[in-house]
Enzyme design. Structure first.
Site, short mmCIF file in Angstrom:
data_model
loop_
_atom_site.label_atom_id
_atom_site.label_comp_id
_atom_site.label_asym_id
_atom_site.label_seq_id
_atom_site.Cartn_x
_atom_site.Cartn_y
_atom_site.Cartn_z
CB SER A 158 2.13 4.32 -2.05
OG SER A 158 2.05 3.06 -2.62
CG ASP A 251 -3.67 0.08 2.26
OD1 ASP A 251 -3.42 -0.56 0.90
OD2 ASP A 251 -2.66 1.11 2.43
CG HIS A 283 -2.75 2.12 -1.43
ND1 HIS A 283 -1.94 1.91 -0.32
CD2 HIS A 283 -2.11 2.38 -2.47
CE1 HIS A 283 -0.86 2.21 -0.80
NE2 HIS A 283 -0.98 2.55 -2.08
#
Length: 312
Positions: A158, A251, A283
């Protein structure tokens, strides 16, 4: 009775910012200590890199007593959390990095960089670069004895994957003190104005989060969040030999991660880019459900990428 504080910005479940400057983080604040010997055979310790930056180091316990001394692939890892939450000392990251260290037989430096909004970007980037320079300086005993500087990798998920990209770009500049074998970007936090209909539904929250992380930014085509932007440094200057981009099919960041992979391959960069996608997951699923089949398979793919980087 004291009047309730006035909220300036509320971005649940991540962060709440009050007008008096107070910041609350409902998630990501719980931490656990390092371990002399974990259940998966890993030793860890906390180190201070600078007054602002710290890290947790992980090493296979057997390497500490091996004779002759073994040199290990060395990974500098950057946690996620949209630049505003997260810690390498959290149970999620501690458990994940222990497993990665064990399976990859690697020495790992898991970096604690400063968070926004108290420390807006580029603070996280500068802290992360300081951690890389510290790693290759070999000033810690574990690193001096066991780090293989010919097998340095960067990895993150991320926002940490965003950091990983930015660090690899810095490594590609003239005079960089490091030579990277490869980088791993897991569910990278990239964005931009070229949004699909599905991405448009998430654009408000992403834009708000980016404003918190980088209040001086000109917007979502800032090169720090959109590496494909016209004003971004050329991707062909990426300073590593190999890249693994990991995507999750449901995601909301998937499309931008895929576009990054394709742009990198078309940029004239001379390295090798690979992509792996887990269709049915969201995610950061590999952190929230580390024992699930897809998380185990993704770990195996990352370990294979590290292992196939060769030996010194």
């Amino acid at each position: 009775m004291e009047a309730p504080k006035e909220i300036l910005k509320n971005l649940p479940p991540f962060i709440r910012i009050y007008k008096d400057g107070t910041v609350e983080r409902p998630l990501g604040t719980h931490t656990i200590p390092p371990s002399t010997l974990s259940a998966v055979g890993i030793s860890s310790k906390d180190v201070v890199i600078s007054p602002q930056v710290s890290a947790r180091l992980y090493i296979p316990h057997s390497s500490l007593s091996s004779s002759p001394i073994t040199k290990l692939a060395t990974i500098v890892y950057f946690h996620g959390g949209a630049f505003v939450i997260g810690s390498p000392f959290s149970p999620f990251y501690n458990g994940y990095i222990e497993t990665l260290s064990a399976k990859a037989n690697a020495l790992i430096v898991s970096v604690s960089y400063r968070l926004a909004p108290e420390h807006p970007l580029p603070t996280a980037y500068n802290d992360s670069w300081a951690a890389i320079e510290w790693t290759v300086s070999l000033s810690d005993e574990w690193l001096n004895d066991h780090a293989d500087l010919n097998r340095i990798f960067l990895a993150g998920d991320s926002a940490g994957a965003n950091i990983t990209h930015q660090m690899a770009m810095r490594a590609g500049t003239k005079g960089s003190p490091i030579g990277l074998r490869g980088v791993v970007l897991v569910h990278p936090f990239f964005w931009g104005s070229d949004l699909s209909e599905e991405e448009e539904e998430r654009s408000w929250s992403v834009n708000q989060m980016w404003t918190v992380a980088c209040p001086t930014s000109d917007g979502i085509d800032d090169p720090w969040i959109n590496p494909r932007a016209e004003t971004a440094p050329p991707l062909k200057e990426l300073g590593c030999q190999r890249v693994l981009v990991c995507l999750a099919g449901v995601d909301f960041l998937r499309e931008k991660g895929k576009a990054y992979y394709e742009a990198l391959r078309e940029s004239g960069w001379e390295g090798v880019a690979e992509v792996v996608e887990v269709a049915e997951e969201g995610h950061a699923f590999h952190l929230f459900n580390q024992g699930c089949e897809n998380a185990v398979k993704l770990m195996e793919r990352i370990v294979d990428f590290i292992s196939s980087g060769g030996t010194s």
